[in-house]
Design an enzyme around this catalytic site. Sequence first.
Site, PDB file in Angstrom:
ATOM      1  N   LYS A 253     173.574  33.985  14.830  1.00 39.49           N
ATOM      2  CA  LYS A 253     174.614  33.757  15.845  1.00 39.49           C
ATOM      3  C   LYS A 253     175.952  33.728  15.136  1.00 39.49           C
ATOM      4  O   LYS A 253     176.034  33.396  13.944  1.00 39.49           O
ATOM      5  CB  LYS A 253     174.388  32.426  16.562  1.00 39.49           C
ATOM      6  CG  LYS A 253     175.048  32.349  17.907  1.00 39.49           C
ATOM      7  CD  LYS A 253     174.250  33.091  18.963  1.00 39.49           C
ATOM      8  CE  LYS A 253     174.928  33.093  20.311  1.00 39.49           C
ATOM      9  NZ  LYS A 253     174.052  33.649  21.347  1.00 39.49           N
TER      10      LYS A 253
HETATM   11  P1  NAD Z   1     180.547  34.464  30.202  1.00 37.77           P
HETATM   12  O1  NAD Z   1     181.675  34.102  29.340  1.00 37.77           O
HETATM   13  O2  NAD Z   1     180.447  35.835  30.738  1.00 37.77           O
HETATM   14  O3  NAD Z   1     180.470  33.464  31.472  1.00 37.77           O
HETATM   15  C1  NAD Z   1     180.440  32.077  31.352  1.00 37.77           C
HETATM   16  C2  NAD Z   1     180.620  31.463  32.741  1.00 37.77           C
HETATM   17  O4  NAD Z   1     180.515  30.044  32.635  1.00 37.77           O
HETATM   18  C3  NAD Z   1     181.983  31.741  33.372  1.00 37.77           C
HETATM   19  O5  NAD Z   1     181.830  31.913  34.771  1.00 37.77           O
HETATM   20  C4  NAD Z   1     182.770  30.473  33.074  1.00 37.77           C
HETATM   21  O6  NAD Z   1     183.837  30.241  33.993  1.00 37.77           O
HETATM   22  C5  NAD Z   1     181.669  29.442  33.224  1.00 37.77           C
HETATM   23  N1  NAD Z   1     181.954  28.193  32.541  1.00 37.77           N
HETATM   24  C6  NAD Z   1     182.519  28.000  31.317  1.00 37.77           C
HETATM   25  N2  NAD Z   1     182.642  26.696  31.058  1.00 37.77           N
HETATM   26  C7  NAD Z   1     182.131  26.037  32.122  1.00 37.77           C
HETATM   27  C8  NAD Z   1     181.977  24.677  32.467  1.00 37.77           C
HETATM   28  N3  NAD Z   1     182.393  23.711  31.649  1.00 37.77           N
HETATM   29  N4  NAD Z   1     181.398  24.377  33.651  1.00 37.77           N
HETATM   30  C9  NAD Z   1     180.997  25.345  34.490  1.00 37.77           C
HETATM   31  N5  NAD Z   1     181.126  26.660  34.231  1.00 37.77           N
HETATM   32  C10 NAD Z   1     181.685  26.992  33.065  1.00 37.77           C
HETATM   33  O7  NAD Z   1     179.227  34.064  29.361  1.00 37.77           O
HETATM   34  P2  NAD Z   1     177.760  34.613  29.560  1.00 37.77           P
HETATM   35  O8  NAD Z   1     177.568  35.777  28.671  1.00 37.77           O
HETATM   36  O9  NAD Z   1     177.458  34.721  31.001  1.00 37.77           O
HETATM   37  O10 NAD Z   1     176.909  33.428  28.900  1.00 37.77           O
HETATM   38  C11 NAD Z   1     176.560  32.268  29.654  1.00 37.77           C
HETATM   39  C12 NAD Z   1     175.438  31.536  28.919  1.00 37.77           C
HETATM   40  O11 NAD Z   1     174.317  32.412  28.776  1.00 37.77           O
HETATM   41  C13 NAD Z   1     175.766  31.078  27.505  1.00 37.77           C
HETATM   42  O12 NAD Z   1     175.056  29.884  27.225  1.00 37.77           O
HETATM   43  C14 NAD Z   1     175.220  32.195  26.637  1.00 37.77           C
HETATM   44  O13 NAD Z   1     174.924  31.772  25.321  1.00 37.77           O
HETATM   45  C15 NAD Z   1     173.948  32.519  27.399  1.00 37.77           C
HETATM   46  N6  NAD Z   1     173.414  33.853  27.148  1.00 37.77           N
HETATM   47  C16 NAD Z   1     174.169  34.966  27.338  1.00 37.77           C
HETATM   48  C17 NAD Z   1     173.603  36.221  27.106  1.00 37.77           C
HETATM   49  C18 NAD Z   1     174.360  37.499  27.366  1.00 37.77           C
HETATM   50  O14 NAD Z   1     173.755  38.582  27.230  1.00 37.77           O
HETATM   51  N7  NAD Z   1     175.615  37.459  27.763  1.00 37.77           N
HETATM   52  C19 NAD Z   1     172.292  36.315  26.650  1.00 37.77           C
HETATM   53  C20 NAD Z   1     171.541  35.148  26.483  1.00 37.77           C
HETATM   54  C21 NAD Z   1     172.118  33.923  26.740  1.00 37.77           C
END
Ligand code: NAD
Length: 436
Positions: free
Chosen positions: A120
Amino acid sequence: MILTAVRPTSVAENRDSGKGMLGTALTQLNSIFNLLDLNEGLRAIISQPERELTVAVPVRHDDGIVRVYTGFRVQHSSARGPCKGGIRYHPVVDLNEVRALALLMTLKCAVTNLPYGGAKGGISVDPTGLSDFELERLTRRYAAMIMPILGGKRDIPAPDINTNPRIMAWFMDTVSMIQGQLSPEVVTGKPIELGGSQGRIDATGRGVAISTVEMLRRLGSDPKDMRIAVQGYGNVGFYAANILAREYGCRIVGISDVSGGLYNPKGLPLTSLSDFVANNPGNFLESYMSNGHLDKISNEELLTLDVDVLIPAAIENQITVNNADRIQAKVLVEGANGPTTFEADVILQERGIHVVPDILANAGGVIVSYLEWVQDLQWFFLEASEVQTQLHDVMLRAFEEVWSVAESRQIDLRSAAYLLAVQRVGEAIDQRGIFP
Ligand code: NAD
């Protein structure tokens, strides 16, 4: 199936050791070690990252001032294949968080049986305060700084919170320019035109949807009757909500982002909301003009709504001892990494709430990242339908394997997923032997 939480000691005893994501992941890991016949050496190897790199990232801002950000890349394990894991831009990124996320990646790749280890990376930065040029300079300098430990056979980054295909394109271009050759396999989650894969953009959300529906099916519930709340409307939450609604007929009654949430027990107008998000990049849900039938709610209220399924898909440590008693959902599917603390997890298990753990539920992204990497290495590209079929098959195979372990051991799904993953990583280390 009886789901029994694996709890090495009482909740009270774990309160201190379980602090933060790393504490949660290590506590869970230790409880699994006790179920497996792993020797002390293997336990010690799996408990710490293979390699950690902290870098200074100086960026010339548009006003001429140079500011220095701190970046990280942690490679937890390369036992089963090249290290793999996303890159996060967020103000609270620190070394412990990146260590925890790297460990989760090792387990995620093992539980889905992908030929990868885990890594990561991230930069401690608020990217919303940067211009496009500043973001590009930040990305290119960070890529150059961690490049000595990257490569298609070493470590392959991908997008995570606040990073996207455009940032992956800058990443790939930087490495390619320095190496003097096109190197699409060095990073996944790229735009399609640059060697990205069909179906990568919605892969994590699609995987979350697949595991939600599979969990409901195994509990004998019809997805069409289900009321679902999703925390986070970014890459994961957006696609999970839309795929569950459009392809499986679920009713999405609550969504939120960092600005707050929207709720309607009859179902949200997802088409209009999605158009709003797509046409107003950078705008948050709070600025969505309500049609008068939506209630604005806080993130805390969203988590405790009266729903059938709750999908935390935003950030870590959202379900804690402070709200686990009030969660009303019967099924919790972890779209985000580490949304549930160890102590909260024990409470959920005791209350009979079924948790599909992050290392299984959100593995869709890394599964399609794997397909992207294979396509880049072969310069041979798949159709969207082929990618979707493969994603579906790998997700369901992993779900079935985790479910079988849970049934045979009479343990919860998170413990089963960890057990399966640790067993696979342990076997790989054992078979390779210790160098020299
Ligand atoms: P992103 O940045 O696209 O979206 C994050 C979302 O969470 C946004 O809508 C943001 O406004 C919201 N957010 C941020 N802080 C917040 C809070 N305190 N309370 C409520 N909402 C909040 O990120 P993503 O890629 O969608 O990732 C989201 C989660 O999924 C993370 O934990 C990431 O590690 C995990 N993840 C992502 C992927 C991927 O392919 N993008 C894969 C596996 C896991």
